[in-house]
Write a protein that holds these residues in place. Structure first.
Motif, short mmCIF file in Angstrom:
data_model
loop_
_atom_site.label_atom_id
_atom_site.label_comp_id
_atom_site.label_asym_id
_atom_site.label_seq_id
_atom_site.Cartn_x
_atom_site.Cartn_y
_atom_site.Cartn_z
N PRO A 12 33.23 -67.80 14.99
CA PRO A 12 33.85 -67.45 16.28
C PRO A 12 34.41 -66.03 16.33
O PRO A 12 34.45 -65.43 17.40
CB PRO A 12 34.95 -68.49 16.46
CG PRO A 12 35.11 -69.17 15.17
CD PRO A 12 33.87 -68.92 14.37
N VAL A 13 34.82 -65.47 15.19
CA VAL A 13 35.34 -64.11 15.19
C VAL A 13 34.23 -63.13 15.55
O VAL A 13 34.43 -62.20 16.35
CB VAL A 13 35.97 -63.76 13.82
CG1 VAL A 13 36.34 -62.29 13.74
CG2 VAL A 13 37.18 -64.63 13.56
N LEU A 14 33.05 -63.31 15.01
CA LEU A 14 31.92 -62.44 15.34
C LEU A 14 31.55 -62.56 16.82
O LEU A 14 31.20 -61.57 17.46
CB LEU A 14 30.72 -62.77 14.46
CG LEU A 14 30.89 -62.49 12.97
CD1 LEU A 14 29.65 -62.92 12.21
CD2 LEU A 14 31.20 -61.03 12.74
N VAL A 17 34.17 -60.55 18.73
CA VAL A 17 33.95 -59.11 18.52
C VAL A 17 32.79 -58.64 19.38
O VAL A 17 32.87 -57.58 20.02
CB VAL A 17 33.69 -58.82 17.02
CG1 VAL A 17 33.15 -57.41 16.83
CG2 VAL A 17 34.97 -59.02 16.22
N PHE A 18 31.73 -59.41 19.44
CA PHE A 18 30.59 -59.08 20.29
C PHE A 18 31.00 -59.05 21.76
O PHE A 18 30.61 -58.14 22.50
CB PHE A 18 29.46 -60.08 20.07
CG PHE A 18 28.29 -59.85 20.97
CD1 PHE A 18 27.42 -58.79 20.74
CD2 PHE A 18 28.06 -60.67 22.05
CE1 PHE A 18 26.34 -58.56 21.59
CE2 PHE A 18 26.99 -60.45 22.90
CZ PHE A 18 26.13 -59.39 22.67
N ILE A 19 31.77 -60.02 22.21
CA ILE A 19 32.21 -60.07 23.61
C ILE A 19 33.08 -58.85 23.94
O ILE A 19 32.89 -58.21 24.99
CB ILE A 19 32.96 -61.38 23.91
CG1 ILE A 19 32.02 -62.58 23.79
CG2 ILE A 19 33.63 -61.35 25.27
CD1 ILE A 19 30.87 -62.57 24.77
N VAL A 20 34.01 -58.50 23.07
CA VAL A 20 34.88 -57.33 23.31
C VAL A 20 34.04 -56.06 23.34
O VAL A 20 34.24 -55.20 24.21
CB VAL A 20 35.99 -57.25 22.24
CG1 VAL A 20 36.69 -55.92 22.26
CG2 VAL A 20 36.98 -58.39 22.43
N LEU A 21 33.09 -55.92 22.43
CA LEU A 21 32.22 -54.75 22.42
C LEU A 21 31.37 -54.68 23.70
O LEU A 21 31.20 -53.60 24.27
CB LEU A 21 31.32 -54.79 21.19
CG LEU A 21 30.42 -53.60 20.97
CD1 LEU A 21 31.25 -52.34 20.75
CD2 LEU A 21 29.51 -53.84 19.79
N THR A 25 31.65 -51.71 26.48
CA THR A 25 30.46 -50.94 26.83
C THR A 25 30.24 -50.92 28.34
O THR A 25 29.98 -49.86 28.93
CB THR A 25 29.23 -51.52 26.12
OG1 THR A 25 29.45 -51.50 24.71
CG2 THR A 25 27.98 -50.72 26.45
N PHE A 26 30.36 -52.07 28.98
CA PHE A 26 30.18 -52.12 30.43
C PHE A 26 31.29 -51.35 31.15
O PHE A 26 31.05 -50.66 32.14
CB PHE A 26 30.12 -53.56 30.94
CG PHE A 26 28.78 -54.19 30.75
CD1 PHE A 26 27.66 -53.66 31.37
CD2 PHE A 26 28.63 -55.30 29.97
CE1 PHE A 26 26.41 -54.23 31.21
CE2 PHE A 26 27.39 -55.88 29.78
CZ PHE A 26 26.27 -55.35 30.41
N TYR A 27 32.53 -51.46 30.67
CA TYR A 27 33.65 -50.75 31.29
C TYR A 27 33.46 -49.23 31.20
O TYR A 27 33.60 -48.52 32.19
CB TYR A 27 34.97 -51.16 30.64
CG TYR A 27 36.13 -50.31 31.06
CD1 TYR A 27 36.70 -50.45 32.32
CD2 TYR A 27 36.64 -49.33 30.21
CE1 TYR A 27 37.76 -49.66 32.72
CE2 TYR A 27 37.70 -48.53 30.60
CZ TYR A 27 38.25 -48.69 31.86
OH TYR A 27 39.28 -47.89 32.24
N THR A 28 33.15 -48.73 30.01
CA THR A 28 33.00 -47.28 29.85
C THR A 28 31.76 -46.77 30.59
O THR A 28 31.78 -45.67 31.12
CB THR A 28 32.95 -46.87 28.37
OG1 THR A 28 31.90 -47.58 27.72
CG2 THR A 28 34.27 -47.11 27.69
N GLY A 29 30.71 -47.58 30.62
CA GLY A 29 29.53 -47.18 31.38
C GLY A 29 29.81 -47.08 32.87
O GLY A 29 29.39 -46.13 33.54
N ALA A 30 30.55 -48.05 33.40
CA ALA A 30 30.92 -48.02 34.82
C ALA A 30 31.84 -46.84 35.11
O ALA A 30 31.70 -46.16 36.14
CB ALA A 30 31.58 -49.33 35.22
#
Length: 68
Positions: A12-14, A17-21, A25-30
């Protein structure tokens, strides 16, 4: 007889981590797309990307990891 742990999708930690990444990525791209013209009047459109915090820096240079 089926065992109770036949299907284990991963740690579940991985997953988180994937969800946060993915969200980062979507936030900075927007943010990059919505603010892409902010440096046009300041530095004649010359800019580079700073990753943390995600923002355009109105000067020449390469990609920065974080502000100093």
């Amino acid at each position: 007889m089926a065992r109770s742990r036949d299907f284990a999708p991963g740690h579940p930690v991985l997953f988180w981590v994937f969800i946060v990444l993915l969200v980062f990525t979507f936030y900075t791209g927007a943010k990059a797309m919505t603010t892409r013209n902010d440096c046009d009047s300041v530095s004649a459109g010359v800019k580079h990307w700073r990753v943390l915090p995600g923002e355009w820096v109105c000067s020449s240079g390469g990609i920065e990891l974080s502000g100093r």
